[in-house]
Design a protein around this motif. Structure first.
Motif, PDB file in Angstrom:
ATOM      1  N   LYS A   1       0.562  -0.985  -0.079  1.00 39.84           N
ATOM      2  CA  LYS A   1       0.113  -0.140   0.210  1.00 39.84           C
ATOM      3  C   LYS A   1       0.685   1.456  -0.237  1.00 39.84           C
ATOM      4  O   LYS A   1       1.625   1.913   0.640  1.00 39.84           O
ATOM      5  CB  LYS A   1      -0.476   0.038   1.552  1.00 39.84           C
ATOM      6  CG  LYS A   1      -1.872   1.211   0.640  1.00 39.84           C
ATOM      7  CD  LYS A   1      -2.686   1.427   3.046  1.00 39.84           C
ATOM      8  CE  LYS A   1      -3.362  -0.248   2.735  1.00 39.84           C
ATOM      9  NZ  LYS A   1      -4.686  -0.014   3.798  1.00 39.84           N
TER      10      LYS A   1
ATOM     11  N   TYR B   1       0.711  -3.629  -5.988  1.00 40.37           N
ATOM     12  CA  TYR B   1       0.251  -2.495  -4.996  1.00 40.37           C
ATOM     13  C   TYR B   1      -1.310  -1.696  -5.419  1.00 40.37           C
ATOM     14  O   TYR B   1      -1.511  -2.055  -6.287  1.00 40.37           O
ATOM     15  CB  TYR B   1       1.702  -1.648  -5.241  1.00 40.37           C
ATOM     16  CG  TYR B   1       1.794  -0.674  -6.617  1.00 40.37           C
ATOM     17  CD1 TYR B   1       1.137   0.256  -6.521  1.00 40.37           C
ATOM     18  CD2 TYR B   1       1.552  -0.957  -7.552  1.00 40.37           C
ATOM     19  CE1 TYR B   1       0.660   1.191  -7.730  1.00 40.37           C
ATOM     20  CE2 TYR B   1       1.887  -1.230  -8.824  1.00 40.37           C
ATOM     21  CZ  TYR B   1       1.637   0.192  -8.712  1.00 40.37           C
ATOM     22  OH  TYR B   1       1.698   1.476  -9.814  1.00 40.37           O
ATOM     23  N   GLU B   2      -1.280  -1.531  -4.465  1.00 35.43           N
ATOM     24  CA  GLU B   2      -2.499  -0.267  -4.025  1.00 35.43           C
ATOM     25  C   GLU B   2      -2.290   1.557  -4.002  1.00 35.43           C
ATOM     26  O   GLU B   2      -1.687   1.136  -2.562  1.00 35.43           O
ATOM     27  CB  GLU B   2      -3.862  -0.340  -3.644  1.00 35.43           C
ATOM     28  CG  GLU B   2      -3.137  -1.002  -1.367  1.00 35.43           C
ATOM     29  CD  GLU B   2      -4.968  -1.279  -0.815  1.00 35.43           C
ATOM     30  OE1 GLU B   2      -5.661  -0.562  -1.460  1.00 35.43           O
ATOM     31  OE2 GLU B   2      -4.578  -2.323  -0.569  1.00 35.43           O
TER      32      GLU B   2
END
Length: 201
Positions: A3, A26-27
């Motif tokens: 994240k 990923y974010e």
């Protein structure tokens, strides 16, 4: 999944670019920047209010280059950091920190003078421009005959040095780049992973 706490124009670009280069999932979590004024919940995670931060499960990391070193270690097969025995390990270390500490300082300071509408002919502005030109001159000399800043391949030192050049372009100061720096930035910004990261600004 990683994240990334992100704000447009911030050093989070380094982290997202590297994640794209590494092919890691990923974010992005958008942060209202500057967080010390606009994002109190983020300050609870990162009291300094700096962006980016990276969460990996219960682990929270700050400082963009520390995050990048952590991520690069996830894919040692890509050799984005040199082995201690490599001939240019010390040169790599110099340019890794040059991008963040030496070159980024006048870029960040000029950004603040713009924010506060300090005239370009103010003594502080002139001093900062002089410092920027000297540092760009150092990088210009290093890049003579080179595609990358160290180890004859793409490394985290490039991720470090390219970000302040990105900010130089954002500040409309690209005319201060010498031909080597300009060509280097063009090469790096043409990398597909960089373009994907930039699209998320």
């Amino acid at each position: 999944m990683f994240k990334v706490f992100h704000a447009a124009g911030s050093r989070a670009l380094r982290v997202v670019w590297l994640l794209e280069e590494l092919g890691l999932p990923y974010e992005i979590v958008k942060v209202n920047f500057p967080a010390r004024l606009r994002d109190k919940p983020y300050l609870e995670l990162n009291p300094s209010g700096t962006v980016p931060a990276l969460a990996d499960g219960d682990l929270l990391l700050t400082e963009s280059l520390a995050i990048c070193e952590y991520l690069a270690a996830k894919r040692p097969d890509l050799h984005f950091t040199p082995a201690p025995s490599e001939p240019e390990t010390l040169a790599y270390a110099k340019w890794l920190w040059f991008g963040e500490a030496t070159l980024m300082f006048p870029v960040a300071a000029i950004t603040r003078t713009r924010r506060h509408e300090l005239p370009a002919d103010h003594p502080l502005s002139l001093d900062l421009f002089g410092g920027l030109d000297a540092r760009l001159g150092d990088l210009e000399q290093r890049l003579a005959g080179r595609e990358t800043v160290a180890c004859d391949r793409f490394t985290l030192a490039d991720v470090s040095c390219v970000f302040p050049l990105f900010r130089v372009h954002a500040l409309e100061l690209a005319d201060r780049l010498g031909p080597n720096c300009a060509a280097y930035y063009a090469r790096m910004s043409a990398r597909p992973a960089f373009a994907r990261a930039l699209a998320q600004q």
